[in-house]
Design a protein around this motif. Structure first.
Motif, PDB file in Angstrom:
ATOM      1  N   ASP A 414       6.812   7.232  -1.067  1.00  0.00           N
ATOM      2  CA  ASP A 414       6.470   7.318  -2.488  1.00  0.00           C
ATOM      3  C   ASP A 414       7.688   7.660  -3.343  1.00  0.00           C
ATOM      4  O   ASP A 414       7.549   8.061  -4.494  1.00  0.00           O
ATOM      5  CB  ASP A 414       5.373   8.384  -2.682  1.00  0.00           C
ATOM      6  CG  ASP A 414       4.805   8.395  -4.087  1.00  0.00           C
ATOM      7  OD1 ASP A 414       4.598   7.298  -4.654  1.00  0.00           O
ATOM      8  OD2 ASP A 414       4.586   9.498  -4.638  1.00  0.00           O
ATOM      9  N   SER A 415       8.870   7.485  -2.806  1.00  0.00           N
ATOM     10  CA  SER A 415      10.073   7.819  -3.571  1.00  0.00           C
ATOM     11  C   SER A 415      10.360   6.721  -4.599  1.00  0.00           C
ATOM     12  O   SER A 415       9.789   5.628  -4.536  1.00  0.00           O
ATOM     13  CB  SER A 415      11.254   7.973  -2.615  1.00  0.00           C
ATOM     14  OG  SER A 415      11.482   6.749  -1.934  1.00  0.00           O
ATOM     15  N   PRO A 416      11.253   6.988  -5.564  1.00  0.00           N
ATOM     16  CA  PRO A 416      11.600   5.966  -6.557  1.00  0.00           C
ATOM     17  C   PRO A 416      12.082   4.685  -5.887  1.00  0.00           C
ATOM     18  O   PRO A 416      12.648   4.700  -4.787  1.00  0.00           O
ATOM     19  CB  PRO A 416      12.704   6.636  -7.374  1.00  0.00           C
ATOM     20  CG  PRO A 416      12.418   8.096  -7.255  1.00  0.00           C
ATOM     21  CD  PRO A 416      11.903   8.286  -5.849  1.00  0.00           C
ATOM     22  N   ILE A 417      11.866   3.575  -6.567  1.00  0.00           N
ATOM     23  CA  ILE A 417      12.139   2.266  -5.977  1.00  0.00           C
ATOM     24  C   ILE A 417      12.983   1.447  -6.947  1.00  0.00           C
ATOM     25  O   ILE A 417      12.861   1.586  -8.172  1.00  0.00           O
ATOM     26  CB  ILE A 417      10.805   1.546  -5.648  1.00  0.00           C
ATOM     27  CG1 ILE A 417      11.030   0.339  -4.752  1.00  0.00           C
ATOM     28  CG2 ILE A 417      10.075   1.131  -6.927  1.00  0.00           C
ATOM     29  CD1 ILE A 417       9.727  -0.252  -4.227  1.00  0.00           C
ATOM     30  N   ASN A 451       2.532   3.896  -7.998  1.00  0.00           N
ATOM     31  CA  ASN A 451       3.103   2.557  -8.143  1.00  0.00           C
ATOM     32  C   ASN A 451       4.090   2.235  -7.026  1.00  0.00           C
ATOM     33  O   ASN A 451       4.043   1.160  -6.426  1.00  0.00           O
ATOM     34  CB  ASN A 451       3.805   2.425  -9.495  1.00  0.00           C
ATOM     35  CG  ASN A 451       2.822   2.341 -10.642  1.00  0.00           C
ATOM     36  OD1 ASN A 451       1.682   1.942 -10.471  1.00  0.00           O
ATOM     37  ND2 ASN A 451       3.272   2.718 -11.830  1.00  0.00           N
ATOM     38  N   THR A 452       5.005   3.164  -6.748  1.00  0.00           N
ATOM     39  CA  THR A 452       6.067   2.871  -5.782  1.00  0.00           C
ATOM     40  C   THR A 452       5.505   2.709  -4.373  1.00  0.00           C
ATOM     41  O   THR A 452       5.920   1.815  -3.627  1.00  0.00           O
ATOM     42  CB  THR A 452       7.135   3.974  -5.806  1.00  0.00           C
ATOM     43  OG1 THR A 452       6.530   5.246  -5.546  1.00  0.00           O
ATOM     44  CG2 THR A 452       7.824   4.019  -7.167  1.00  0.00           C
ATOM     45  N   ALA A 453       4.550   3.552  -4.007  1.00  0.00           N
ATOM     46  CA  ALA A 453       3.950   3.427  -2.679  1.00  0.00           C
ATOM     47  C   ALA A 453       3.174   2.116  -2.558  1.00  0.00           C
ATOM     48  O   ALA A 453       3.190   1.462  -1.508  1.00  0.00           O
ATOM     49  CB  ALA A 453       3.029   4.621  -2.408  1.00  0.00           C
ATOM     50  N   THR A 454       2.485   1.715  -3.628  1.00  0.00           N
ATOM     51  CA  THR A 454       1.695   0.487  -3.588  1.00  0.00           C
ATOM     52  C   THR A 454       2.590  -0.737  -3.462  1.00  0.00           C
ATOM     53  O   THR A 454       2.274  -1.679  -2.724  1.00  0.00           O
ATOM     54  CB  THR A 454       0.829   0.373  -4.854  1.00  0.00           C
ATOM     55  OG1 THR A 454      -0.008   1.521  -4.956  1.00  0.00           O
ATOM     56  CG2 THR A 454      -0.039  -0.871  -4.806  1.00  0.00           C
ATOM     57  N   ILE A 455       3.737  -0.745  -4.152  1.00  0.00           N
ATOM     58  CA  ILE A 455       4.666  -1.880  -4.046  1.00  0.00           C
ATOM     59  C   ILE A 455       5.184  -1.999  -2.621  1.00  0.00           C
ATOM     60  O   ILE A 455       5.200  -3.095  -2.038  1.00  0.00           O
ATOM     61  CB  ILE A 455       5.830  -1.704  -5.038  1.00  0.00           C
ATOM     62  CG1 ILE A 455       5.319  -1.821  -6.475  1.00  0.00           C
ATOM     63  CG2 ILE A 455       6.923  -2.748  -4.779  1.00  0.00           C
ATOM     64  CD1 ILE A 455       6.324  -1.373  -7.504  1.00  0.00           C
ATOM     65  N   ARG A 456       5.598  -0.884  -2.042  1.00  0.00           N
ATOM     66  CA  ARG A 456       6.105  -0.933  -0.663  1.00  0.00           C
ATOM     67  C   ARG A 456       5.007  -1.391   0.308  1.00  0.00           C
ATOM     68  O   ARG A 456       5.272  -2.141   1.253  1.00  0.00           O
ATOM     69  CB  ARG A 456       6.633   0.445  -0.258  1.00  0.00           C
ATOM     70  CG  ARG A 456       7.949   0.826  -0.949  1.00  0.00           C
ATOM     71  CD  ARG A 456       8.530   2.096  -0.339  1.00  0.00           C
ATOM     72  NE  ARG A 456       9.847   2.413  -0.881  1.00  0.00           N
ATOM     73  CZ  ARG A 456      10.050   3.252  -1.908  1.00  0.00           C
ATOM     74  NH1 ARG A 456       9.014   3.860  -2.481  1.00  0.00           N
ATOM     75  NH2 ARG A 456      11.280   3.472  -2.356  1.00  0.00           N
ATOM     76  N   LEU A 457       3.779  -0.942   0.071  1.00  0.00           N
ATOM     77  CA  LEU A 457       2.678  -1.351   0.942  1.00  0.00           C
ATOM     78  C   LEU A 457       2.435  -2.853   0.835  1.00  0.00           C
ATOM     79  O   LEU A 457       2.253  -3.536   1.852  1.00  0.00           O
ATOM     80  CB  LEU A 457       1.406  -0.583   0.575  1.00  0.00           C
ATOM     81  CG  LEU A 457       0.161  -0.913   1.407  1.00  0.00           C
ATOM     82  CD1 LEU A 457       0.386  -0.524   2.872  1.00  0.00           C
ATOM     83  CD2 LEU A 457      -1.069  -0.195   0.854  1.00  0.00           C
TER      84      LEU A 457
END
Length: 709
Positions: A414-417, A451-457
């Motif tokens: 969940d870190s910045p992306i 948002n960041t976790a969802t994009i990576r997922l």
């Protein structure tokens, strides 16, 4: 026994032939067994037996009256108006005597060659006969007897009236869709002007609609209407009625200039108009002539609650209750006249909203609010408006992940992306409020709308898989395969999105939205029925896991406003806010009902600075459901493919184990966790490997990729 001679056989056959011809002659003269209608009363025929719409409990909602009909003389019309109709409908109208035998023979030959009915040969006079006497010459009866009777009545009309009188009666009696009978009503309905002022382009459009007034309606199928108008103009040019330059100029003209004038009723006007469009297409002009009763799916009580609560919430936003509001406030049309806050060609200038409530099992539309003021703007935002769904798209990402081996306690980064878009550009979407964590569970990532976790997922699962899941669940428009899709950088409608969420509510089946239960004639006979249909689009276990996470979002996450509004029944849902707060969404559901809400401007602009949907829309949903939602619903029950285990951190325990208060119940698909006992098992890695994203990715497919909750 003496055998009959050849002469006797011939004599007998001739006698039978004469008898048959005599019977045919009598039937021709009498227009069949029922007798010919009285054509001398033709000029007094005005069809108007409006259909009555009642809700699912029998409460009358509206009557589908005709657009007010006014008879106009042929001499008052510009010459190009009757010319357009004659050119496209009956080129030899001025020469024949009601029946165009040359056209009839040509149509018969072509139909025989194709072994099916491809072409008709109705003249203007025959159409007038059919339109004037629909009970005696029902268009739905495609029989030789009906066609012969129509031809006989046409001959009677030609004997009684002059050609100019016939053309005048025809133009005043033809149906143009949207409840408009006659050229004057059509001119006012589609162009807001009398028929005496119709341009060539407008006349060609109306003439082109005659063959299919609903399918060629410019409000329903503008592309088909455009093409059909050009056909009429081309035929007029070929016949020497207009020049090529006049045809080209008319072809460049806009289709329509008015939204419409047919009354739709005080309650649920957008819904009533949707029914009109549907039944215009399915039933046609009989909707206005046969006195039908339309049994609608709508629930008047739910509709009143939706209209009232949306009205109050929009007024509260404008009053500054949620933050500084810097836009024109809505003023009813009756109070402002045609002031600057009204509708124009690009929409209204004031804040809009839409609400849609469906029966999750049948798809029955229980309430539909398509906008704030039907008299000001008939554009149905619940059905037609295409807007980016923002974070309401995220459950499709998580459903795809769970389908491919992820569990609710899988840990996400969940870190910045930051992503390289190429050309020296970067994309760095943020979490709302700038809140980040080194790691977050899949459940919490959706509950808190990271948002960041969802994009990576989405990248790990694969954007192709995400798109396939969303489209299977009912988002039919093309979806861009870019990381910003995970945050809702696409377009959809409230109707599509709400119906898709119904698949979560029902644990796997998405219903097709339904507006009408049945249509009955005056004797109670069902003449048309809309069946309830649905498709299995999601595994029940996957649907249950997403539903349980979204239930958690309502209880402690971004949808907590539902509980703050006082709704206590089982509920799940997801908020969404596009960049700069130009769209507010909430799609929520119970085990039997799903309701979607959208708030925004027709021309996208920030609603309230630094205010997201979670502080505005979930409470509106809760207020509607508290007033008109289901009562005493049983909560969702896990299907057999789901197991409940106790979880403490990343260790999984059997349900019967005694653990401290930090442990909680979590749900898993069978096969995604090891056998568990009271010693605890470590959760394995997901079946889909997590791969790093490429160095350069396509740019987000939206002018303002969402960074929302």
């Amino acid at each position: 026994m003496q055998r009959p001679t050849g002469k006797r056989i011939i004599f007998g056959l001739a006698l039978l032939l004469l008898l048959a011809l005599g019977v045919a002659r009598v039937l021709w003269e009498r227009c069949g067994l029922g007798g010919c209608p009285a054509v001398d009363r033709l000029d007094r025929y005005v069809p108007d037996r409006a259909a009555k719409i009642v809700d699912r409990h029998g409460v009358e909602l509206a009557r589908l009256h005709l657009v007010p009909r006014e008879l106009v003389p042929l001499d008052s019309l510009p010459p190009h108006v009757p010319q357009a109709f004659v050119a496209i409908e009956d080129q030899r109208f001025w020469q024949h005597h009601g029946i165009d035998w040359r056209r009839a023979m040509g149509a018969a030959i072509r139909n025989l060659r194709s072994l099916r009915v491809r072409e008709g040969f109705s003249t203007i006079t025959m159409q007038l006969a059919r339109n004037a006497f629909p009970d005696r010459l029902p268009y739905t009866q495609r029989t030789i007897a009906r066609k012969l009777a129509e031809m006989r009545v046409a001959r009677s009309i030609e004997e009684r009236y002059t050609k100019r009188e016939i053309l005048e009666l025809y133009l005043n009696g033809i149906y143009f869709g949207s409840g408009a009978w006659g050229i004057e009503a059509a001119a006012r309905e589609y162009f807001g002007k009398p028929a005496s002022r119709l341009t060539l382009a407008e006349a060609a459009l109306l003439a082109g609609m005659v063959t299919a007034p609903n399918g060629l309606n410019p409000r329903v199928n503008p592309e088909l209407a455009y093409r059909r108008r050009w056909v009429v103009l081309h035929v007029m040019w070929r016949q020497g009625l207009i020049t090529e330059a006049e045809a080209n100029i008319a072809d460049d003209a806009p289709l329509i200039t008015l939204e419409g004038s047919a009354e739709a009723g005080d309650l649920a006007p957008y819904y009533v108009e949707e029914i009109r469009h549907l039944l215009d297409r399915e039933i046609g002009e009989a909707l206005y002539t046969e006195g039908y009763t339309v049994h609608a799916t709508l629930d008047a009580g739910v509709q009143r609650a939706a209209e009232a609560e949306l009205r109050d919430r929009l007024a509260a936003i404008e009053a500054g209750r949620f933050g500084r509001y810097e836009h024109p406030a809505y003023v009813p049309r009756a109070e402002r006249g045609a002031g600057p806050a009204g509708a124009d060609s690009t929409g209204t200038g004031y804040l809009q909203g839409a609400v849609l409530v469906l029966d999750a099992r049948t798809g029955d539309v229980l309430a539909m609010v398509g906008g704030r003021d039907f008299s000001d703007s008939r554009f149905n935002r619940a059905v037609l408006a295409r807007r980016p769904p923002a974070s309401t798209f995220k459950p499709f990402v998580y459903a795809a992940a769970i389908e491919h081996g992820y569990t609710p306690i899988h840990m996400l980064d969940d870190s910045p992306i930051r992503r390289n878009l190429g050309g020296g550009r970067t994309w760095a979407p943020r979490n709302m409020g700038g809140r980040y964590a080194d790691a977050i569970t899949l459940r919490d990532a959706l509950v808190l709308s990271s948002n960041t976790a969802t994009i990576r997922l989405a990248e790990a699962v694969g954007l192709d898989r995400v798109v396939a899941t969303a489209q299977r669940m009912g988002l039919r428009r093309p979806l861009p395969r870019v990381p910003a899709l995970a945050l809702g950088a696409a377009e959809t409608t409230l109707l599509e999105l709400t119906a898709a969420y119904a698949a979560f509510a029902t644990l796997g089946r998405r219903p097709d939205p339904r507006l009408v239960l049945r249509v009955e004639d005056s004797s109670g006979r069902v003449v048309w029925r809309q069946e309830a249909t649905s498709q299995e689009v999601l595994d029940p276990g996957v649907a249950f896991l997403i539903t349980d996470i979204l239930r958690d979002a309502v209880d402690r996450g971004t949808g907590a406003g539902v509980r703050a509004a006082g709704y206590r029944g089982p509920a799940a849902g997801k908020t969404g806010t596009t960049n700069d707060a130009t769209d507010y969404w909430f799609i929520g559901f119970t085990p039997t009902r799903v309701a979607g809400i959208w708030i925004g401007f027709d021309r996208p602009q920030p609603i309230v600075e630094d205010v997201t949907s979670e502080g505005v829309v979930p409470a509106l949903w809760g207020r509607i459901m508290r007033r008109a939602g289901p009562r005493d619903e049983a909560p969702w029950v896990p299907p057999p493919s789901v197991v409940a285990l106790r979880v403490d951190g990343r260790r999984v325990y059997a349900p019967e184990c005694r653990l401290d208060d930090a442990a909680r119940t979590e749900y898993f698909l069978v096969g995604t966790v090891p056998a568990s006992d009271c010693t605890g098992s470590e959760l394995p890695a997901p079946s889909v490997p997590v791969t790093p994203p490429p160095r350069a990715i396509p740019a987000p497919a939206a002018d303002h990729p969402p960074q929302d909750r």
